[in-house]
Enzyme design. Structure first.
Site, PDB file in Angstrom:
ATOM      1  N   GLN A 165       0.952  -1.247   0.031  1.00 12.77           N
ATOM      2  CA  GLN A 165      -0.090   0.163   0.148  1.00 12.77           C
ATOM      3  C   GLN A 165       0.832   1.258   0.154  1.00 12.77           C
ATOM      4  O   GLN A 165       2.023   1.235   0.315  1.00 12.77           O
ATOM      5  CB  GLN A 165      -1.198   0.021   1.135  1.00 12.77           C
ATOM      6  CG  GLN A 165      -1.896  -1.070   1.237  1.00 12.77           C
ATOM      7  CD  GLN A 165      -2.774  -1.063   2.225  1.00 12.77           C
ATOM      8  OE1 GLN A 165      -2.891  -0.231   3.056  1.00 12.77           O
ATOM      9  NE2 GLN A 165      -3.769  -2.276   2.470  1.00 12.77           N
TER      10      GLN A 165
ATOM     11  N   GLU B  25     -19.980  -0.584  -4.768  1.00 11.85           N
ATOM     12  CA  GLU B  25     -20.795  -1.353  -3.931  1.00 11.85           C
ATOM     13  C   GLU B  25     -20.476  -0.976  -2.422  1.00 11.85           C
ATOM     14  O   GLU B  25     -19.296  -1.280  -1.848  1.00 11.85           O
ATOM     15  CB  GLU B  25     -20.969  -2.830  -3.734  1.00 11.85           C
ATOM     16  CG  GLU B  25     -21.718  -3.469  -3.046  1.00 11.85           C
ATOM     17  CD  GLU B  25     -23.239  -3.709  -3.481  1.00 11.85           C
ATOM     18  OE1 GLU B  25     -24.043  -3.748  -2.653  1.00 11.85           O
ATOM     19  OE2 GLU B  25     -23.586  -3.266  -4.712  1.00 11.85           O
TER      20      GLU B  25
END
Length: 520
Positions: free
Chosen positions: A269, A297
């Protein structure tokens, strides 16, 4: 009775995840990390009872993610009546394939001596390649109906429980119609020189999933019948058979594409991989003529940030923003009521949104963010609003009118809840929320500029006076659940607490819900 604290272990610390690759003499750890969440597996308190010095090592072959479970401890609690130590293997069985419970020596042999690994390639089709820090990365896309794609997905699905708050694995029920709807995007690093002559050059970085669902898109209002409808009175039984000459496939229908799970493993990350993966998904969907809209979503706040950065940059680079102008002409009449719909070219906005396939709420936010960025900072002050739309300075008028545009959208999307307040309370609440939204837009705009400078290599930025940093937010999104990031959890939770309000906003598909934050 045993002291529960003495025999209780922190599950987040006890569980260790690692990617394994072959080495000169024996298999070696490529990266080692811990889960962010373990409550879906070990309970809300994220504790494991019955062990001292507990270590749960879940190892994955770096290329094909073949898993293996190793459990060790210093002491194990001896059963007293109905009180016994947690059966860790039994607890993990629903989350790992059966091969994970084989002997560790078999796994080590597989990693170290598997001659087929050299020819391994991620399943699906190679759709993107990029370089970062002198390393090469590839993004592959496959359909879930491909057995190889499904096998690899099942091996990595425990990451959903470990890194997606409230995450649940994909449920397909073995139906072809369901599996045809799903795409899986795999992100791998490709080494120019593998660690051994038989090793795979590929190592797993992260993945994303997306599914499509039918979009009924009426292009024109229905035509009224030329004659009044007649009541149908059946006079005989009628039978008919649907033609089976051609099957209907989800891939042949107009659709919304919805991004579901999105994971970058923690060791990778904050290196730009989340942006590369998101932009690849976006380019894939926007090039598909059947995809009419791209949605997400139930996104986390961190994914919202990543999405905002990427979408804003894309709209700026493809000249969408340059076509949008806020009408700031001063009024010739005093106290003239302003029709907010005339401040922006609504026909143009509809066309641009369709071209970019961005959901209505997201597109409106991006437009508001862009318009705010065109107003100089010293004109974005409430004390300059005394003349409102008749202010002599165009930038003062622009800021006043921008506030009207943003307020109208916020009010419309929260009408039911706002109408429960008294008029003065409505005004105060709307002003409060607008202030939060404006501050959030400015935070995001600072991030966009910092990221642009970093990408161009013109500045090394560590932060600013507000603590905002150029963070590549690599996040997790789950279908049908509340989600969070796979990284800076504390930071996101602080932002959530700071920005939470009581207003509603619309879902991507037009439905309304209670939001987690004041993001307009």
């Amino acid at each position: 009775m045993a002291d529960s604290d003495e025999w209780s272990s922190n599950a987040n610390e006890a569980v260790q995840l690692s990617l394994i690759q072959p080495g000169p003499a024996a298999s070696e750890n490529l990266v080692v990390f811990h889960p962010t969440f373990t409550y879906p597996i070990f309970g809300d308190e994220e504790r494991i009872f019955g062990y001292q010095g507990l270590n749960i090592n879940i190892r994955f072959a770096a290329h094909d993610l073949q898993p293996n479970l190793e459990i060790s401890w210093d002491k194990k609690f001896k059963t007293i009546g109905e009180t016994k130590a947690t059966d860790i293997k039994e607890t993990l069985k629903p989350y790992l394939p059966s091969t994970a419970f084989e002997k560790s020596s078999n796994f080590d042999t597989h990693v170290q001596s598997d001659t087929s690994a050299k020819g391994f390639k991620p399943p699906g089709k190679l759709i993107s390649t990029y370089t970062s820090q002198e390393s090469t990365f590839e993004i592959w896309c496959g359909e879930l109906r491909d057995p190889v794609v499904e096998q690899l997905l099942r091996r990595m699905e425990i990451f959903v429980s470990f890194f997606i708050e409230g995450g649940t694995p994909i449920q397909t029920d073995g139906q072809d119609w369901t599996t045809e709807r799903w795409k899986v995007f795999f992100l791998y690093e490709k080494l120019s020189t593998p660690p051994t002559t038989t090793a795979s050059p590929y190592s797993f970085i992260g993945y994303a999933t997306a599914y499509r669902y039918y979009l009924y898109n009426r292009t024109s209002p229905p035509t009224p019948p030329s004659t009044p409808p007649q009541r149908y009175l059946p006079t005989a039984k009628h039978t008919f058979t649907l033609s089976s000459s051609s099957e209907i496939s989800p891939s042949s229908l107009p659709c919304r594409e919805r991004i579901s799970q999105f994971i970058i493993l923690p060791p990778y990350q904050h290196s730009g991989h989340g942006s590369h993966l998101y932009n690849t998904l976006y380019k894939t969907f926007i090039s598909d003529p059947l995809v009419k809209e791209i949605t997400v979503e139930d996104p986390s706040e961190a994914f919202d940030d990543l999405r905002d950065y990427c979408d804003f940059t894309n709209l700026r680079s493809n000249n969408t923003f340059s076509q949008i102008k806020l009408s700031t002409a001063p009024s010739s009449k005093k106290n003239r009521k302003i029709r907010i719909s005339t401040l922006l070219d609504q026909t143009l906005l509809t066309s641009l949104r369709a071209q970019n396939k961005i959901a209505p709420r997201q597109f409106a936010r991006l437009i508001e963010m862009y318009l705010l960025s065109t107003i100089p900072a010293h004109h974005r002050r409430s004390e300059r609003l005394t003349r409102k739309a008749n202010a002599p300075d165009e930038n003062d008028r622009a800021f006043y009118l921008w506030r009207l545009v943003a307020k109208q959208r916020l009010y419309k999307h929260n009408r039911d809840q706002m109408m429960q307040l008294d008029r003065l309370d409505r005004i105060d609440k709307l002003e409060e929320v607008l202030g939060i939204v404006e501050a959030d837009y400015l935070r995001l705009l600072r991030g966009v500029e910092v990221r642009s400078k970093k990408r161009l290599g013109s500045a090394e930025v560590e932060g600013n006076e507000n603590g905002d940093m150029d963070v590549d937010v690599d996040v997790d999104v789950d279908v049908g659940g509340s989600v969070d990031v796979g990284g800076s959890v504390g930071e996101v939770r602080r932002e959530r607490a700071k920005r939470k309000v009581v207003l509603e906003d619309e879902e991507e598909d037009g439905e309304e819900r209670m939001p987690k934050k004041a993001k307009g």
